[in-house]
Write a protein that holds these residues in place. Structure first.
Motif, PDB file in Angstrom:
ATOM      1  N   PRO A  71       0.845  -1.195   0.000  1.00 31.18           N
ATOM      2  CA  PRO A  71       0.000   0.000   0.000  1.00 31.18           C
ATOM      3  C   PRO A  71       0.880   1.245   0.000  1.00 31.18           C
ATOM      4  O   PRO A  71       2.049   1.198   0.376  1.00 31.18           O
ATOM      5  N   GLU A  72       0.309   2.366  -0.440  1.00 27.72           N
ATOM      6  CA  GLU A  72       1.084   3.604  -0.524  1.00 27.72           C
ATOM      7  C   GLU A  72       1.519   4.090   0.855  1.00 27.72           C
ATOM      8  O   GLU A  72       2.616   4.610   1.021  1.00 27.72           O
ATOM      9  N   TYR A  73       0.663   3.916   1.850  1.00 25.36           N
ATOM     10  CA  TYR A  73       0.980   4.361   3.205  1.00 25.36           C
ATOM     11  C   TYR A  73       0.944   3.171   4.146  1.00 25.36           C
ATOM     12  O   TYR A  73       0.266   2.186   3.896  1.00 25.36           O
ATOM     13  N   GLY A  74       1.661   3.278   5.237  1.00 24.14           N
ATOM     14  CA  GLY A  74       1.641   2.225   6.243  1.00 24.14           C
ATOM     15  C   GLY A  74       2.980   1.523   6.350  1.00 24.14           C
ATOM     16  O   GLY A  74       3.956   1.875   5.696  1.00 24.14           O
ATOM     17  N   GLY A  75       3.017   0.546   7.196  1.00 24.86           N
ATOM     18  CA  GLY A  75       4.243  -0.189   7.433  1.00 24.86           C
ATOM     19  C   GLY A  75       5.088   0.484   8.499  1.00 24.86           C
ATOM     20  O   GLY A  75       4.932   1.666   8.778  1.00 24.86           O
ATOM     21  N   THR A  76       5.963  -0.279   9.087  1.00 29.94           N
ATOM     22  CA  THR A  76       6.854   0.224  10.119  1.00 29.94           C
ATOM     23  C   THR A  76       8.281   0.110   9.618  1.00 29.94           C
ATOM     24  O   THR A  76       8.717  -0.975   9.232  1.00 29.94           O
ATOM     25  N   LYS A  77       8.992   1.235   9.621  1.00 38.44           N
ATOM     26  CA  LYS A  77      10.367   1.237   9.142  1.00 38.44           C
ATOM     27  C   LYS A  77      11.273   0.606  10.192  1.00 38.44           C
ATOM     28  O   LYS A  77      11.196   0.927  11.373  1.00 38.44           O
ATOM     29  N   VAL A  78      12.130  -0.316   9.739  1.00 37.59           N
ATOM     30  CA  VAL A  78      13.080  -0.992  10.612  1.00 37.59           C
ATOM     31  C   VAL A  78      14.458  -0.845   9.988  1.00 37.59           C
ATOM     32  O   VAL A  78      14.645  -1.151   8.814  1.00 37.59           O
ATOM     33  N   VAL A  79      15.426  -0.354  10.763  1.00 40.44           N
ATOM     34  CA  VAL A  79      16.795  -0.202  10.264  1.00 40.44           C
ATOM     35  C   VAL A  79      17.640  -1.310  10.877  1.00 40.44           C
ATOM     36  O   VAL A  79      17.777  -1.402  12.094  1.00 40.44           O
ATOM     37  N   LEU A  80      18.174  -2.178  10.018  1.00 44.17           N
ATOM     38  CA  LEU A  80      19.031  -3.265  10.454  1.00 44.17           C
ATOM     39  C   LEU A  80      20.383  -3.113   9.763  1.00 44.17           C
ATOM     40  O   LEU A  80      20.460  -3.188   8.537  1.00 44.17           O
ATOM     41  N   GLU A  81      21.422  -2.889  10.540  1.00 42.14           N
ATOM     42  CA  GLU A  81      22.780  -2.684  10.031  1.00 42.14           C
ATOM     43  C   GLU A  81      22.807  -1.643   8.911  1.00 42.14           C
ATOM     44  O   GLU A  81      23.306  -1.886   7.820  1.00 42.14           O
ATOM     45  N   GLU A  82      22.211  -0.485   9.193  1.00 45.80           N
ATOM     46  CA  GLU A  82      22.200   0.685   8.318  1.00 45.80           C
ATOM     47  C   GLU A  82      21.460   0.467   6.999  1.00 45.80           C
ATOM     48  O   GLU A  82      21.695   1.168   6.023  1.00 45.80           O
ATOM     49  N   LYS A  83      20.564  -0.493   6.935  1.00 43.84           N
ATOM     50  CA  LYS A  83      19.757  -0.727   5.741  1.00 43.84           C
ATOM     51  C   LYS A  83      18.288  -0.665   6.140  1.00 43.84           C
ATOM     52  O   LYS A  83      17.911  -1.150   7.204  1.00 43.84           O
ATOM     53  N   ASP A  84      17.458  -0.041   5.289  1.00 45.53           N
ATOM     54  CA  ASP A  84      16.040   0.146   5.606  1.00 45.53           C
ATOM     55  C   ASP A  84      15.198  -1.040   5.151  1.00 45.53           C
ATOM     56  O   ASP A  84      15.285  -1.464   3.994  1.00 45.53           O
ATOM     57  N   TYR A  85      14.385  -1.539   6.057  1.00 44.80           N
ATOM     58  CA  TYR A  85      13.400  -2.576   5.778  1.00 44.80           C
ATOM     59  C   TYR A  85      12.074  -2.067   6.313  1.00 44.80           C
ATOM     60  O   TYR A  85      12.017  -1.120   7.089  1.00 44.80           O
ATOM     61  N   PHE A  86      10.974  -2.725   5.916  1.00 45.51           N
ATOM     62  CA  PHE A  86       9.654  -2.325   6.386  1.00 45.51           C
ATOM     63  C   PHE A  86       8.880  -3.551   6.840  1.00 45.51           C
ATOM     64  O   PHE A  86       8.957  -4.610   6.212  1.00 45.51           O
ATOM     65  N   LEU A  87       8.126  -3.391   7.939  1.00 47.74           N
ATOM     66  CA  LEU A  87       7.274  -4.453   8.466  1.00 47.74           C
ATOM     67  C   LEU A  87       5.827  -4.148   8.111  1.00 47.74           C
ATOM     68  O   LEU A  87       5.342  -3.044   8.354  1.00 47.74           O
ATOM     69  N   PHE A  88       5.158  -5.119   7.530  1.00 47.79           N
ATOM     70  CA  PHE A  88       3.738  -5.016   7.200  1.00 47.79           C
ATOM     71  C   PHE A  88       3.024  -6.230   7.751  1.00 47.79           C
ATOM     72  O   PHE A  88       3.613  -7.306   7.891  1.00 47.79           O
ATOM     73  N   ARG A  89       1.747  -6.075   8.047  1.00 43.72           N
ATOM     74  CA  ARG A  89       0.918  -7.238   8.372  1.00 43.72           C
ATOM     75  C   ARG A  89       0.617  -7.967   7.062  1.00 43.72           C
ATOM     76  O   ARG A  89       0.557  -7.353   6.005  1.00 43.72           O
ATOM     77  N   ASP A  90       0.412  -9.257   7.164  1.00 45.71           N
ATOM     78  CA  ASP A  90       0.103 -10.059   5.979  1.00 45.71           C
ATOM     79  C   ASP A  90      -1.141  -9.530   5.269  1.00 45.71           C
ATOM     80  O   ASP A  90      -1.185  -9.457   4.048  1.00 45.71           O
ATOM     81  N   GLY A  91      -2.138  -9.104   6.023  1.00 45.17           N
ATOM     82  CA  GLY A  91      -3.377  -8.595   5.439  1.00 45.17           C
ATOM     83  C   GLY A  91      -3.233  -7.238   4.769  1.00 45.17           C
ATOM     84  O   GLY A  91      -4.077  -6.846   3.966  1.00 45.17           O
ATOM     85  N   ASP A  92      -2.161  -6.499   5.071  1.00 40.15           N
ATOM     86  CA  ASP A  92      -1.943  -5.188   4.463  1.00 40.15           C
ATOM     87  C   ASP A  92      -1.319  -5.276   3.074  1.00 40.15           C
ATOM     88  O   ASP A  92      -1.405  -4.327   2.299  1.00 40.15           O
ATOM     89  N   ILE A  93      -0.677  -6.390   2.769  1.00 38.16           N
ATOM     90  CA  ILE A  93      -0.042  -6.547   1.457  1.00 38.16           C
ATOM     91  C   ILE A  93      -1.135  -6.712   0.412  1.00 38.16           C
ATOM     92  O   ILE A  93      -2.053  -7.530   0.567  1.00 38.16           O
ATOM     93  N   LEU A  94      -1.048  -5.925  -0.644  1.00 36.70           N
ATOM     94  CA  LEU A  94      -2.114  -5.873  -1.647  1.00 36.70           C
ATOM     95  C   LEU A  94      -2.100  -7.063  -2.609  1.00 36.70           C
ATOM     96  O   LEU A  94      -3.138  -7.475  -3.105  1.00 36.70           O
ATOM     97  N   GLY A  95      -0.943  -7.596  -2.903  1.00 34.37           N
ATOM     98  CA  GLY A  95      -0.863  -8.715  -3.831  1.00 34.37           C
ATOM     99  C   GLY A  95       0.577  -9.132  -4.036  1.00 34.37           C
ATOM    100  O   GLY A  95       1.503  -8.495  -3.537  1.00 34.37           O
ATOM    101  N   LYS A  96       0.746 -10.232  -4.793  1.00 35.69           N
ATOM    102  CA  LYS A  96       2.097 -10.674  -5.112  1.00 35.69           C
ATOM    103  C   LYS A  96       2.201 -10.915  -6.602  1.00 35.69           C
ATOM    104  O   LYS A  96       1.215 -11.215  -7.275  1.00 35.69           O
ATOM    105  N   TYR A  97       3.406 -10.755  -7.119  1.00 39.84           N
ATOM    106  CA  TYR A  97       3.649 -10.917  -8.546  1.00 39.84           C
ATOM    107  C   TYR A  97       3.998 -12.380  -8.825  1.00 39.84           C
ATOM    108  O   TYR A  97       4.763 -12.993  -8.110  1.00 39.84           O
ATOM    109  N   VAL A  98       3.397 -12.926  -9.879  1.00 42.59           N
ATOM    110  CA  VAL A  98       3.667 -14.301 -10.284  1.00 42.59           C
ATOM    111  C   VAL A  98       4.341 -14.295 -11.651  1.00 42.59           C
ATOM    112  O   VAL A  98       3.992 -13.484 -12.501  1.00 42.59           O
ATOM    113  N   ASP A  99       5.310 -15.159 -11.807  1.00 43.88           N
ATOM    114  CA  ASP A  99       6.020 -15.239 -13.092  1.00 43.88           C
ATOM    115  C   ASP A  99       5.274 -16.072 -14.094  1.00 43.88           C
ATOM    116  O   ASP A  99       4.634 -17.000 -13.847  1.00 43.88           O
TER     117      ASP A  99
END
Length: 99
Positions: A71-99
């Motif tokens: 989603p455009e907004y939301g998620g929690t920013k997590v910095v691990l060893e100076e790199k940015d990651y984001f935490l989302f709930r499973d239900g907040d993820i809009l979809g996944k890409y399939v090959d």
């Protein structure tokens, strides 16, 4: 590799956003202000899932390594060893890409 030391709890998903395009297909350099927010990410860690009222664990719907749409907004920013990651709930993820 810092995310290997971090395990999300319950139905949380740790993602790494893809980098924004800095050059168009025609070769024009884009300034940072005109770059849109990247809504695509790669899943780097998932929690075990949420527990329902009967005590059964409901697994997370995405797996490590899959590309997802956020989603455009939301998620929690997590910095691990100076790199940015984001935490989302499973239900907040809009979809996944399939090959």
């Amino acid at each position: 590799m810092a995310f290997r030391k971090f395990l999300p709890l319950f139905d949380r998903v740790l993602v790494e956003r893809l980098t924004a395009e800095t050059v168009t297909k025609g070769g024009i350099m884009l300034p940072e202000k005109s770059q849109g927010k990247v809504l695509q990410a790669t899943v780097v860690a998932v929690g075990p899932g949420s527990v329902n009222q009967k005590g059964h664990v409901l697994p997370v719907s995405v797996k490590v390594g899959e590309k997802v749409l956020l989603p455009e907004y939301g998620g929690t920013k997590v910095v691990l060893e100076e790199k940015d990651y984001f935490l989302f709930r499973d239900g907040d993820i809009l979809g996944k890409y399939v090959d």
